[in-house]
Design a protein around this motif. Sequence first.
Motif, PDB file in Angstrom:
ATOM      1  N   GLY A 148       0.831  -1.206   0.000  1.00 31.83           N
ATOM      2  CA  GLY A 148       0.000   0.000   0.000  1.00 31.83           C
ATOM      3  C   GLY A 148       0.856   1.243   0.000  1.00 31.83           C
ATOM      4  O   GLY A 148       1.760   1.379  -0.817  1.00 31.83           O
ATOM      5  N   GLY A 149       0.579   2.144   0.921  1.00 33.04           N
ATOM      6  CA  GLY A 149       1.309   3.395   1.008  1.00 33.04           C
ATOM      7  C   GLY A 149       0.392   4.531   1.376  1.00 33.04           C
ATOM      8  O   GLY A 149      -0.729   4.324   1.842  1.00 33.04           O
ATOM      9  N   CYS A 152      -3.050   5.340  -0.946  1.00 33.65           N
ATOM     10  CA  CYS A 152      -4.114   4.325  -1.087  1.00 33.65           C
ATOM     11  C   CYS A 152      -5.503   4.874  -0.837  1.00 33.65           C
ATOM     12  O   CYS A 152      -6.467   4.384  -1.403  1.00 33.65           O
ATOM     13  CB  CYS A 152      -3.935   3.188  -0.097  1.00 33.65           C
ATOM     14  SG  CYS A 152      -2.335   2.453  -0.149  1.00 33.65           S
ATOM     15  N   VAL A 153      -5.595   5.826   0.076  1.00 31.76           N
ATOM     16  CA  VAL A 153      -6.917   6.264   0.502  1.00 31.76           C
ATOM     17  C   VAL A 153      -7.735   6.757  -0.690  1.00 31.76           C
ATOM     18  O   VAL A 153      -8.942   6.573  -0.738  1.00 31.76           O
ATOM     19  CB  VAL A 153      -6.797   7.309   1.636  1.00 31.76           C
ATOM     20  CG1 VAL A 153      -6.051   8.541   1.172  1.00 31.76           C
ATOM     21  CG2 VAL A 153      -8.138   7.669   2.216  1.00 31.76           C
ATOM     22  N   ASP A 160      -4.765  -3.128  -7.370  1.00 33.38           N
ATOM     23  CA  ASP A 160      -5.661  -2.334  -8.207  1.00 33.38           C
ATOM     24  C   ASP A 160      -4.978  -1.843  -9.484  1.00 33.38           C
ATOM     25  O   ASP A 160      -5.640  -1.297 -10.367  1.00 33.38           O
ATOM     26  CB  ASP A 160      -6.191  -1.139  -7.414  1.00 33.38           C
ATOM     27  CG  ASP A 160      -6.960  -1.579  -6.185  1.00 33.38           C
ATOM     28  OD1 ASP A 160      -7.708  -2.566  -6.290  1.00 33.38           O
ATOM     29  OD2 ASP A 160      -6.793  -0.976  -5.112  1.00 33.38           O
ATOM     30  N   MET A 239     -13.774  11.272   6.069  1.00 31.44           N
ATOM     31  CA  MET A 239     -14.034  10.158   5.154  1.00 31.44           C
ATOM     32  C   MET A 239     -15.509  10.032   4.800  1.00 31.44           C
ATOM     33  O   MET A 239     -15.857   9.484   3.753  1.00 31.44           O
ATOM     34  CB  MET A 239     -13.506   8.840   5.739  1.00 31.44           C
ATOM     35  CG  MET A 239     -11.986   8.792   5.869  1.00 31.44           C
ATOM     36  SD  MET A 239     -11.096   9.101   4.323  1.00 31.44           S
ATOM     37  CE  MET A 239     -11.632   7.702   3.345  1.00 31.44           C
ATOM     38  N   LEU A 242     -15.788  13.130   1.840  1.00 35.36           N
ATOM     39  CA  LEU A 242     -14.986  13.333   0.635  1.00 35.36           C
ATOM     40  C   LEU A 242     -13.885  12.275   0.586  1.00 35.36           C
ATOM     41  O   LEU A 242     -13.759  11.446   1.494  1.00 35.36           O
ATOM     42  CB  LEU A 242     -14.381  14.746   0.630  1.00 35.36           C
ATOM     43  CG  LEU A 242     -13.545  15.130   1.869  1.00 35.36           C
ATOM     44  CD1 LEU A 242     -12.059  14.929   1.591  1.00 35.36           C
ATOM     45  CD2 LEU A 242     -13.790  16.583   2.229  1.00 35.36           C
ATOM     46  N   ARG A 243     -13.099  12.315  -0.463  1.00 36.28           N
ATOM     47  CA  ARG A 243     -12.066  11.314  -0.674  1.00 36.28           C
ATOM     48  C   ARG A 243     -10.720  12.018  -0.801  1.00 36.28           C
ATOM     49  O   ARG A 243     -10.333  12.413  -1.903  1.00 36.28           O
ATOM     50  CB  ARG A 243     -12.408  10.569  -1.964  1.00 36.28           C
ATOM     51  CG  ARG A 243     -11.845   9.197  -2.033  1.00 36.28           C
ATOM     52  CD  ARG A 243     -12.494   8.429  -3.145  1.00 36.28           C
ATOM     53  NE  ARG A 243     -11.682   7.295  -3.516  1.00 36.28           N
ATOM     54  CZ  ARG A 243     -11.933   6.496  -4.530  1.00 36.28           C
ATOM     55  NH1 ARG A 243     -12.994   6.713  -5.290  1.00 36.28           N
ATOM     56  NH2 ARG A 243     -11.153   5.473  -4.792  1.00 36.28           N
ATOM     57  N   ILE A 337     -12.842   2.339  10.185  1.00 42.57           N
ATOM     58  CA  ILE A 337     -12.496   3.723  10.526  1.00 42.57           C
ATOM     59  C   ILE A 337     -13.101   4.213  11.849  1.00 42.57           C
ATOM     60  O   ILE A 337     -12.402   4.866  12.626  1.00 42.57           O
ATOM     61  CB  ILE A 337     -12.829   4.642   9.331  1.00 42.57           C
ATOM     62  CG1 ILE A 337     -11.810   4.313   8.233  1.00 42.57           C
ATOM     63  CG2 ILE A 337     -12.754   6.116   9.703  1.00 42.57           C
ATOM     64  CD1 ILE A 337     -11.926   5.097   6.989  1.00 42.57           C
ATOM     65  N   HIS A 363      -2.011   5.165   8.166  1.00 45.31           N
ATOM     66  CA  HIS A 363      -2.796   5.617   7.028  1.00 45.31           C
ATOM     67  C   HIS A 363      -4.244   5.700   7.521  1.00 45.31           C
ATOM     68  O   HIS A 363      -5.065   4.805   7.303  1.00 45.31           O
ATOM     69  CB  HIS A 363      -2.646   4.631   5.882  1.00 45.31           C
ATOM     70  CG  HIS A 363      -1.207   4.272   5.594  1.00 45.31           C
ATOM     71  ND1 HIS A 363      -0.272   5.229   5.284  1.00 45.31           N
ATOM     72  CD2 HIS A 363      -0.550   3.088   5.592  1.00 45.31           C
ATOM     73  CE1 HIS A 363       0.912   4.643   5.086  1.00 45.31           C
ATOM     74  NE2 HIS A 363       0.762   3.339   5.277  1.00 45.31           N
ATOM     75  N   GLY A 365      -6.906   7.303   6.837  1.00 44.56           N
ATOM     76  CA  GLY A 365      -8.048   7.273   5.930  1.00 44.56           C
ATOM     77  C   GLY A 365      -8.450   5.870   5.524  1.00 44.56           C
ATOM     78  O   GLY A 365      -9.571   5.634   5.081  1.00 44.56           O
ATOM     79  N   ASP A 366      -7.527   4.927   5.658  1.00 45.04           N
ATOM     80  CA  ASP A 366      -7.829   3.516   5.384  1.00 45.04           C
ATOM     81  C   ASP A 366      -7.958   2.705   6.674  1.00 45.04           C
ATOM     82  O   ASP A 366      -8.142   1.481   6.613  1.00 45.04           O
ATOM     83  CB  ASP A 366      -6.713   2.888   4.539  1.00 45.04           C
ATOM     84  CG  ASP A 366      -6.697   3.407   3.115  1.00 45.04           C
ATOM     85  OD1 ASP A 366      -7.787   3.532   2.523  1.00 45.04           O
ATOM     86  OD2 ASP A 366      -5.605   3.685   2.597  1.00 45.04           O
ATOM     87  N   ASN A 368      -5.536   1.930   8.605  1.00 46.73           N
ATOM     88  CA  ASN A 368      -4.362   1.037   8.620  1.00 46.73           C
ATOM     89  C   ASN A 368      -3.235   1.708   9.424  1.00 46.73           C
ATOM     90  O   ASN A 368      -2.761   2.775   9.043  1.00 46.73           O
ATOM     91  CB  ASN A 368      -3.933   0.779   7.173  1.00 46.73           C
ATOM     92  CG  ASN A 368      -2.696  -0.092   7.016  1.00 46.73           C
ATOM     93  OD1 ASN A 368      -1.994   0.023   6.025  1.00 46.73           O
ATOM     94  ND2 ASN A 368      -2.407  -0.961   7.966  1.00 46.73           N
ATOM     95  N   GLY A 406      -2.384  -4.876   7.077  1.00 47.61           N
ATOM     96  CA  GLY A 406      -3.067  -4.132   6.025  1.00 47.61           C
ATOM     97  C   GLY A 406      -2.266  -4.031   4.748  1.00 47.61           C
ATOM     98  O   GLY A 406      -2.838  -3.915   3.661  1.00 47.61           O
ATOM     99  N   GLU A 407      -0.915  -4.097   4.868  1.00 46.94           N
ATOM    100  CA  GLU A 407      -0.115  -3.890   3.665  1.00 46.94           C
ATOM    101  C   GLU A 407       1.285  -4.491   3.717  1.00 46.94           C
ATOM    102  O   GLU A 407       1.962  -4.532   2.699  1.00 46.94           O
ATOM    103  CB  GLU A 407      -0.004  -2.389   3.344  1.00 46.94           C
ATOM    104  CG  GLU A 407       0.614  -1.575   4.494  1.00 46.94           C
ATOM    105  CD  GLU A 407       0.738  -0.074   4.192  1.00 46.94           C
ATOM    106  OE1 GLU A 407       0.122   0.393   3.229  1.00 46.94           O
ATOM    107  OE2 GLU A 407       1.457   0.616   4.943  1.00 46.94           O
TER     108      GLU A 407
END
Lengths: 449, 449
Positions: A148-149, A152-153, A160, A239, A242-243, A337, A363, A365-366, A368, A406-407
């Motif tokens: 991930g990183g 990702c959010v 993907d 969250m 918005l994204r 979350i 992270h 927003g995810d 994680n 998670g990653e």
Amino acid sequence: MDRVVEELVAALPEGAVVSDPDVVEGYRFDRASTVTPGRPRAVVRATCTADVQAVLRIASQHRVPVVPRGAGTGLSGGAAAVDGAITLSTDRMRAVDVDPAAMVAVVQPGALNAEVKAAAAEHGLWYPPDPSSYEICSIGGNLATNAGGLCCVRQGVTTDYVLGIEVVLADGRAVRLGGRTIKDVAGYDLKRLFVGSEGTLGVITEATLRLRPAPPPLATIVATFDDVVDAGRAVTAIMGQLRPATLELMDAAAVAAVEAVKPMGLAAVGALLLAQCDVGSADVAAVVAACESAGAAYVAATEDADEGELLLGARRMAIPCVERLGAVLIEDVGVPIPRIPDLVAAVEQVAARTQTRIPVIGHAGDGNFHPLVTFDPADADAAARAQVAFDEVMRAALALGGTITGEHGVGSLKAAHLHDQLGPDVLDLSRRVKAALDPDGILNPGKWI
Amino acid sequence: MDRVVEELVAALPEGAVVSDPDVVEGYRFDRASTVTPGRPRAVVRATCTADVQAVLRIASQHRVPVVPRGAGTGLSGGAAAVDGAITLSTDRMRAVDVDPAAMVAVVQPGALNAEVKAAAAEHGLWYPPDPSSYEICSIGGNLATNAGGLCCVRQGVTTDYVLGIEVVLADGRAVRLGGRTIKDVAGYDLKRLFVGSEGTLGVITEATLRLRPAPPPLATIVATFDDVVDAGRAVTAIMGQLRPATLELMDAAAVAAVEAVKPMGLAAVGALLLAQCDVGSADVAAVVAACESAGAAYVAATEDADEGELLLGARRMAIPCVERLGAVLIEDVGVPIPRIPDLVAAVEQVAARTQTRIPVIGHAGDGNFHPLVTFDPADADAAARAQVAFDEVMRAALALGGTITGEHGVGSLKAAHLHDQLGPDVLDLSRRVKAALDPDGILNPGKWI
């Protein structure tokens, strides 16, 4: 020289089979410093798919285990050497071929993530996945762990971006899964089975990765909170609306660790949130408002890209900065979350109970998080308490309906906890899949499966 | 009554086992009108996971095949009945439970896509995947085919929204895969193996679906081209610069078919592009400019949401409008974006060679197209030519490095072509996975696997 090594030497290009103990030593470890790796029979530095096939054919014939290895930057011991095994390194398979019209990069597994990003950027394109180690980690390792990183959010994770792979199976056959089309439901989604399988099902020798147009410029919002629970509430509020392009959290101890190395005047905060949104969008004001409503002590936004990168860079430095405080067991837990405040509170309790420092970054927003279980490796009692803390944080994440990883992957570090997470039926299902694809069990044995 | 049906009746709630021939008839077909389904032994309308487990236990014991079925709107014959099998319908399993804080919907497979969207919207949230049939198709079918739709170009496909599933295996065991966390690499990505497996590996009885914040308002750009090749160039130019929310193409024949039903003054165009971008973003002007540079005959943009929905609605009507012209074999091919003009040209050549009308619509931004092979079902020669055309379009897509199915699934219609696409090694791999999960081969047999 044993017979297996003799066969490898005969089948592979000159110099591909490494047995010099000093060189081999450099291929035994990944970055999970608390894992004690085994001693491989040989290291093979493959130069092409045919080399990988030759290794797996010979290994299959002799039922010798194979540990696939990328750049060795893994944090869970997934690439740690196994006694008597062949360590199969892809570090010489570095080709990156960008097709700008099709917006894909065809990449060999040894190419570094940063090399793919750079090759894409030459055509005004972007390969989004961005583990914090992107300058030193390989695409093969990213694929093996479904890395991930920070992006990702909004942008998703490695899987993907994988349109197709070439993978060498345990028996040495090379197969192509997927291709270059964006949507493809022809047959089982086997490529996504290999992505994230940590070298236990096959060796990915090429990937066709989807590229994106270069992203729009981003504004960066920094918010500090006296209490990490308030920061968690801000995350939930953001969250739900918005994204964001990035939404990272650091707790007081993590901020302090970075401040000690790179002072930015942020020493005395309870928690820090970093968010990024498109410059000029209404999202910037919405993030600021959400932080203020959640009780932020300080909020500022900048459209200056350098300033934004400086802040993100500080976040990426967190793990190396914390590593200056001692040995670190790096967690990688995830929770839904709304449970972020519960997770952070649970980590604080574990830290107190085990008398162990556990700075937290994540992270947000995810959902994680990387609680960084820090200890003095020279103090056996502290090391034992750290191991208890490491285990308890994973148990806390599972109790909150979360995941142990998670990653970063399961590797050797988290195998016992994986069994708790999956339960016997899912483990049985996983083992049936493993047996179907690697009947002799030669691929990366003794790790989680 | 045969013994299997007796056992089903004994094990299941009253009314769950249907043997009335008139009712059974309604469960034999999906929307692949050219597939002739078999006659099932019984239809079971399951009410809960335990019912599904009971069916699979009994079926396993007697080695009786089971055809899982959602709303029966599939376009590839995946849910077509099999002689002597049990058709297992999930149409009574309709619960939708939204957790707005966690931004997830926990959904039973019989719930319609539109019902999930509506339940999410009550909380200001959004379930993006939008097959054109979203008002009548079920989530279970969406999961079985990894369904796409118009929003995929920005939002991705069904599998991108699946955080967790409960799935009943062939032996009747129910297992949970994934959960509620956004990033999760604990073990193999088995949930993505079941998604898109068209009922051949297990029966999904519950899914935890990720929701998004409600999307920003969209501007709609409509562009007409004299030549479809120019439209293809516009698509490549747009996708190289930005990420539209929608990017759809209709060729002259498809536009004419919709015009015949719902006149909008667009009858005499060579091709039509419909794009959507965020209102107020620079993307709107960039799309307009890309269309003009590619030689559009007419370009207009509107920020009026109703007008935009009217245009998208016309696009969604294309398949039913074309169905008024005759029986339709619906293609679902995909190609890399730069090959779109080649695909459209190949379809034109196939149409000419086979003397068959083939209007083309497609999700151009993903390179996923639905050439609609249209024929008079009363004319045996025309039907035979249409079948040749159907096969040739898939071969053309494969020759262009594409796929035979981007979102509809393989079902019974495309099995032979799937074998061409995958080749013997990948088929062998797929069969090994199938055998590992369904050793007696009772799940949806006689379809592609």
